[in-house]
Each structure stands twice: as C-alpha cells, then as structure tokens.
Design a protein around this motif. Sequence first.
Motif, PDB file in Angstrom:
ATOM      1  N   GLU A   1       2.296   1.714  -3.451  1.00 41.95           N
ATOM      2  CA  GLU A   1       1.261   2.216  -4.368  1.00 41.95           C
ATOM      3  C   GLU A   1       1.033   3.715  -4.151  1.00 41.95           C
ATOM      4  N   LYS A   2       1.078   4.135  -2.897  1.00 38.63           N
ATOM      5  CA  LYS A   2       0.912   5.564  -2.622  1.00 38.63           C
ATOM      6  C   LYS A   2       2.045   6.357  -3.264  1.00 38.63           C
ATOM      7  N   SER A   3       3.284   5.881  -3.086  1.00 36.51           N
ATOM      8  CA  SER A   3       4.423   6.569  -3.692  1.00 36.51           C
ATOM      9  C   SER A   3       4.318   6.573  -5.220  1.00 36.51           C
TER      10      SER A   3
ATOM     11  N   ASN B   1       7.422  13.162  -0.036  1.00 41.17           N
ATOM     12  CA  ASN B   1       6.522  12.050   0.278  1.00 41.17           C
ATOM     13  C   ASN B   1       6.625  10.896  -0.731  1.00 41.17           C
ATOM     14  N   TYR B   2       7.534  11.022  -1.694  1.00 41.82           N
ATOM     15  CA  TYR B   2       7.782   9.916  -2.620  1.00 41.82           C
ATOM     16  C   TYR B   2       8.976   9.120  -2.090  1.00 41.82           C
TER      17      TYR B   2
ATOM     18  N   TYR C   1       0.729   8.483   4.892  1.00 41.50           N
ATOM     19  CA  TYR C   1       1.027   7.044   4.944  1.00 41.50           C
ATOM     20  C   TYR C   1       0.371   6.440   6.192  1.00 41.50           C
TER      21      TYR C   1
ATOM     22  N   ASP D   1       1.873   6.826  -7.043  1.00 42.74           N
ATOM     23  CA  ASP D   1       0.915   7.832  -7.512  1.00 42.74           C
ATOM     24  C   ASP D   1       1.613   9.155  -7.851  1.00 42.74           C
TER      25      ASP D   1
ATOM     26  N   ASP E   1       0.834  -1.212   0.000  1.00 37.16           N
ATOM     27  CA  ASP E   1       0.000   0.000   0.000  1.00 37.16           C
ATOM     28  C   ASP E   1       0.868   1.263   0.000  1.00 37.16           C
ATOM     29  N   ALA E   2       1.965   1.217   0.753  1.00 33.47           N
ATOM     30  CA  ALA E   2       2.872   2.377   0.805  1.00 33.47           C
ATOM     31  C   ALA E   2       3.532   2.598  -0.558  1.00 33.47           C
TER      32      ALA E   2
ATOM     33  N   SER F   1      -3.265   4.301 -11.266  1.00 33.33           N
ATOM     34  CA  SER F   1      -2.780   4.558  -9.906  1.00 33.33           C
ATOM     35  C   SER F   1      -3.503   3.649  -8.928  1.00 33.33           C
ATOM     36  N   GLY F   2      -2.738   3.065  -7.993  1.00 30.28           N
ATOM     37  CA  GLY F   2      -3.294   2.111  -7.035  1.00 30.28           C
ATOM     38  C   GLY F   2      -3.109   0.678  -7.459  1.00 30.28           C
TER      39      GLY F   2
ATOM     40  N   TRP G   1       0.724  16.306  -6.466  1.00 33.40           N
ATOM     41  CA  TRP G   1       1.897  16.205  -5.593  1.00 33.40           C
ATOM     42  C   TRP G   1       2.691  17.510  -5.540  1.00 33.40           C
TER      43      TRP G   1
END
Length: 600
Positions: A415-417, A443-444, A495, A419, A412-413, A460-461, A434
């Motif tokens: 996938e967030k990055s 935050n990447y 996160y 994005d 999940d982390a 994304s995701g 961003w």
Amino acid sequence: MKKLLGIILIVLAVSLLFSTEVVILHTSDLHGNILPINYATNSPSDVGLAKIATLIKQFRNEYQNVILVDTGDLIQGTPLEYYHARIDNKPVDPMILVMNKLGYSAWIIGNHEFNYGLDVLEKAVSEAQFPALSANIIDVKENSSLFKPYHIVNVGDIKIGILGLTTKYIPNWEDPKNIEGLDFLDPVEVAKKYVDILKNKENVDIVIVAYHGGLERDPQTGEPTEELTGENQAYQLLQEVDGIDVLLLGHQHRTIATKINNVPVSMPSYWGKSLGKIVLKLEKKDNKWQVIDSSVEQVSVKGVTADEEITSLIKPYDEKVQAWLDQPVGYADGDFWVENPLFARLQDNPLIEFVNKVQMYYSKAKISSTALFNNSIKGWKSGPITLRDINAVYIYPNTLKVIKVTGKDIKDALEKSADYFVMENYMVSVNKSWVEPKPRHYNYDMWEGISYKIVLNNPSGNRIIDLMFEGKPIEMDKEYEIVLNNYRAGGGGGYTMFKGKPVVREVMMEVSELMADYILEHKNIKATTDNNWQTVVKFEYVINPGETLWSISKRLGVSLNDLTRWNNIKNPSLIKPGTKLVYYKNYIDTIPPIKELINF
C-alpha cells in the motif's frame, strides 16, 4: 582640492581596513563523481569535480578570501569509487586526491561514507590534507567523537569556525557491522554545545554549521515537507541553535539557495551538478568581525569546461576502471530494458524480475522486492552483458537480509508503494509527494514470489487486491520470509513495518556482485516476465435482464472466477438485473480508455 582628495583616500583606506568579504564555496553529495561522464553509457554528463574545479579556480581569481567545504557522501556512488574500495584500495582515494589538489578546508562525514566499512573510510580520512568533521558521531568505547568535531580556518585576521554534523538516521540504513561501536547523537543538541564553544571559547568571528542532512520544512512557511523522523533537521537547527552565521547542507540532493532567519542556507544539488557560493560581507566592530550582509546562490556546471589538471590527475584511475567495466560476464537472450520508467513501474519488467530472481536465488527466500532506483537506469539489450551494464542497474552497495514479517506487513508495504501513483481522468502520473522536495523513485518497490494488483483509481491506502502466495490468499496474521536490501529491511524509505523484524539470514555480498556472479554462473539469461503483479483500473458494470455471469465475463474480457471473487458472489447462477458488478482491467490496456468510457 588636494586636501579633500587626501581625506577621501584616508576614509576609503579606513573603510577597507574595517570591511571585507569572505566567500564560502560548497559541494555536497558528489558520490564519487570526478570526470564529466556517465559511466553506464560512457557519454558526456554535466557532473563532477573536474567541472567544479574550473569554477573554484575562477572564483579564487575573483575573490581574495575563499574557503571550500564539502558536506558529505563523497567516497561512494560511481564505479570509480567502487573499484577503489573493492578491487584496488592501495592508491590514495581518487576523490581525496582531487580534493587535496583543490585545497578543501573541511569534509563533513555523510551517511554513504560508511557503505564500504570503517577500514575504507578511515583510510580515506587519513589521506585527506583537510579534516573530516562530525561532532555527533561517537565512539562508544572511547566516549568521544570519532571524527574531529570542528575546525578553525584563519583567513587573514578573520577566524572562521566550521562545525560538522551528520544525520543521526544512519543506523536505520547502514549494515550494523559498518557502524559497530558507534552512536549517532542528535545534531541539534550537539550543535548547541559546540556553537557555544566556537563563539565563546574559540572566539571565532563566523560560525559555519556544515550538516550532512537536509531541510525538513518549507524555508518560507515552516510547514513540514516530509515526515519528521529526525533524518533531516536543518530547519530545527536554525530555530533552536543561536549563533549560526552560515548553514551548509546535503543529503537530500536538492538545489537550495535561500535565507532562513537571515542565515544563508546552501544545498548544491548532487554529483557535482552545482557549486554553492555564499558571499559574506563583514565589518569590524569593537575589534571583531561581524556579518552585515550575505548572498547565496548555486552555480551550475552546465556548459563549464572540465579542468585539465584534474582530468590528467585522475586519468590512471579512470583507465583501470574503464577496462574493468567493459569485461563481458554473460549473454542476454532478450531485452532487459527500461524504455519508459513510469511504464516499468506500472507492469512487470524483465530487468526488475531478474534482480528479484537473483535476490531469491542467493537468499533462498521465496518472496523478494526491489526498486528501479532512478529514471536514468536502462538495463541492457539482447547480447553481451558487461560489468558496466550491471553497475549501471544496481547503483547502491546494498547487501541482502531475509526477515520474517506478517501478511499484514506485506500488505502495508505494498500500500505504501502504491501511493507512488495518482490517477486523474484515467491517466496516471507520479504522486508529487514522491518527487518533491526530492525524487524518491527508489522507494517504490516491485515484488516477486507473490501476486497482487494495484487498483489505481482506489484511494491511497486501499489499493491492493488479489494478494496471493503460492496460489492462496496471503493471511494477515501468518508469518512469511521475504528478502530485501539492507536499507529497506531496516525500515528505510519510511517502511516502518519492516523495522526491527527478526533477521533470518543475511547475504553480505553486494547485490551488483550477486548479479555478476549469477550471470557468470548461468552464462545465458533469458528475459522473462511472469506478470505476477499488475496495475489495474476499477470499473462497474450494471447487469442487464437476461444476462448470465458467464456472458458478462466474456463481454468484459475477464475470467468467470475473477468476476465471482471480486464481487463475492456465492451462487453465480443467481444474479439480479440492476446489480452493479466491480471488475478490473490492466491499466496499460485502457490507454486511452475509450471502450469503458463509451460503455461498450
């Protein structure tokens, strides 16, 4: 004629007696910047209080009624402040020294004020000849505000109340030991209480709400511009709290000069790049001053000459810091260098790999992540490495935490990055969300100790594939120990999958210090990349009659094992013509993607 002139003069005198102007000058997120220099390169930079001071003096000569307010993140952010906090904390804090000289009326406590601990903060507060304000930071034991909630400034017979507020989100980032015994109340609810006190008990003419927090909604439409976590509540303040005449903001590092509900709103960028200027036109009615008109603007320091009085004042501090920064601590064998920040986030880079390796070395964790915090960070090239080089790379005073998470949390982390990227016509750029309203490159995250691919042209995701640890697929329900900085380990940056996870151990030294210690210990460090992660592009290939999986893998330049795994092929000998195969190529190798586009 003389009688008419006399009447006109009397009217003018009466109007002047019952109308006037007040000018509010506003700084925020100075982050230890006084001199107009970039400490990483020692080159000139359009930042700092020395340039701001020139503008302040100019406006004080131009206007009669001027007050000066700062909305926080003051005593952290440059080697100047780091040296003062960590190496020699005996002299007066350099930022406070300059602000005393400039005659500030108030300083609002920001979230980064806590980074060096309460002792350093309390010393700075005690040295200030102006109050440090925050109504919503509570000493739990005393059940009262840790700082003065508000301050009243009298400008002639005009009574101005300044209410200080701080983002309540601090516990999500800060090391618990630095905020032990403190509670952070909701600023909106606290503002309702104190604005009423200022208006009806203190009988002030003007209420300034000075908030170390930002705008969470578009000022024109009211539409959310970010996830409404409570980190930024400025728009909510203006919607729910009556009686605010001026709203001074910070925290987001944005340049804002606007009006919401006819209230002037200011956020003057960061590092002293701009000075907020609010002009209030007042009229006296029923023996009380009222705001009848206002204007707000941000005045850039670009091209402004630094004030010599301020540069002379800070010179003894700067000389010590410069000497300290130029001390070599080791030698680089190869370049730890960021030529292009986008490319450094698209493929493994020696500088990022080094930071992750340092984190893993001192934490004993096998998995680590870190970020390239902004687009100005360059690193160092082959040769001597100085403290200046190190401090220019790791710009935050973060410590490390090893936390226990599941494989799904890691996925999940990632996938967030992932994005962070958008892809159009096979060209990658940074996702607008961003960088607007505030750049959040920090935050990447890029990881070490695991391997993975980011599929740039997937939605994304759903971009992470080939997620492995020690040669085996990461199991979603299995637990793994990972090392992160304290900001990210607390869920900072959105996160949330890390928030509240069990802390296995902590490394309480700051990462920049760990980097220096590592280089001192090893003397020579070699620039390496193990290419454990990649950004890739997904393509499709249609099997032709007579082709084998081996011949196709050779044609496409991918391994037979990868092709088999990506397509979940049970028997490589049994492939049918017309079947579509999915394969992935490193994005960097596809610029421009001519071969794939012409179906080579």
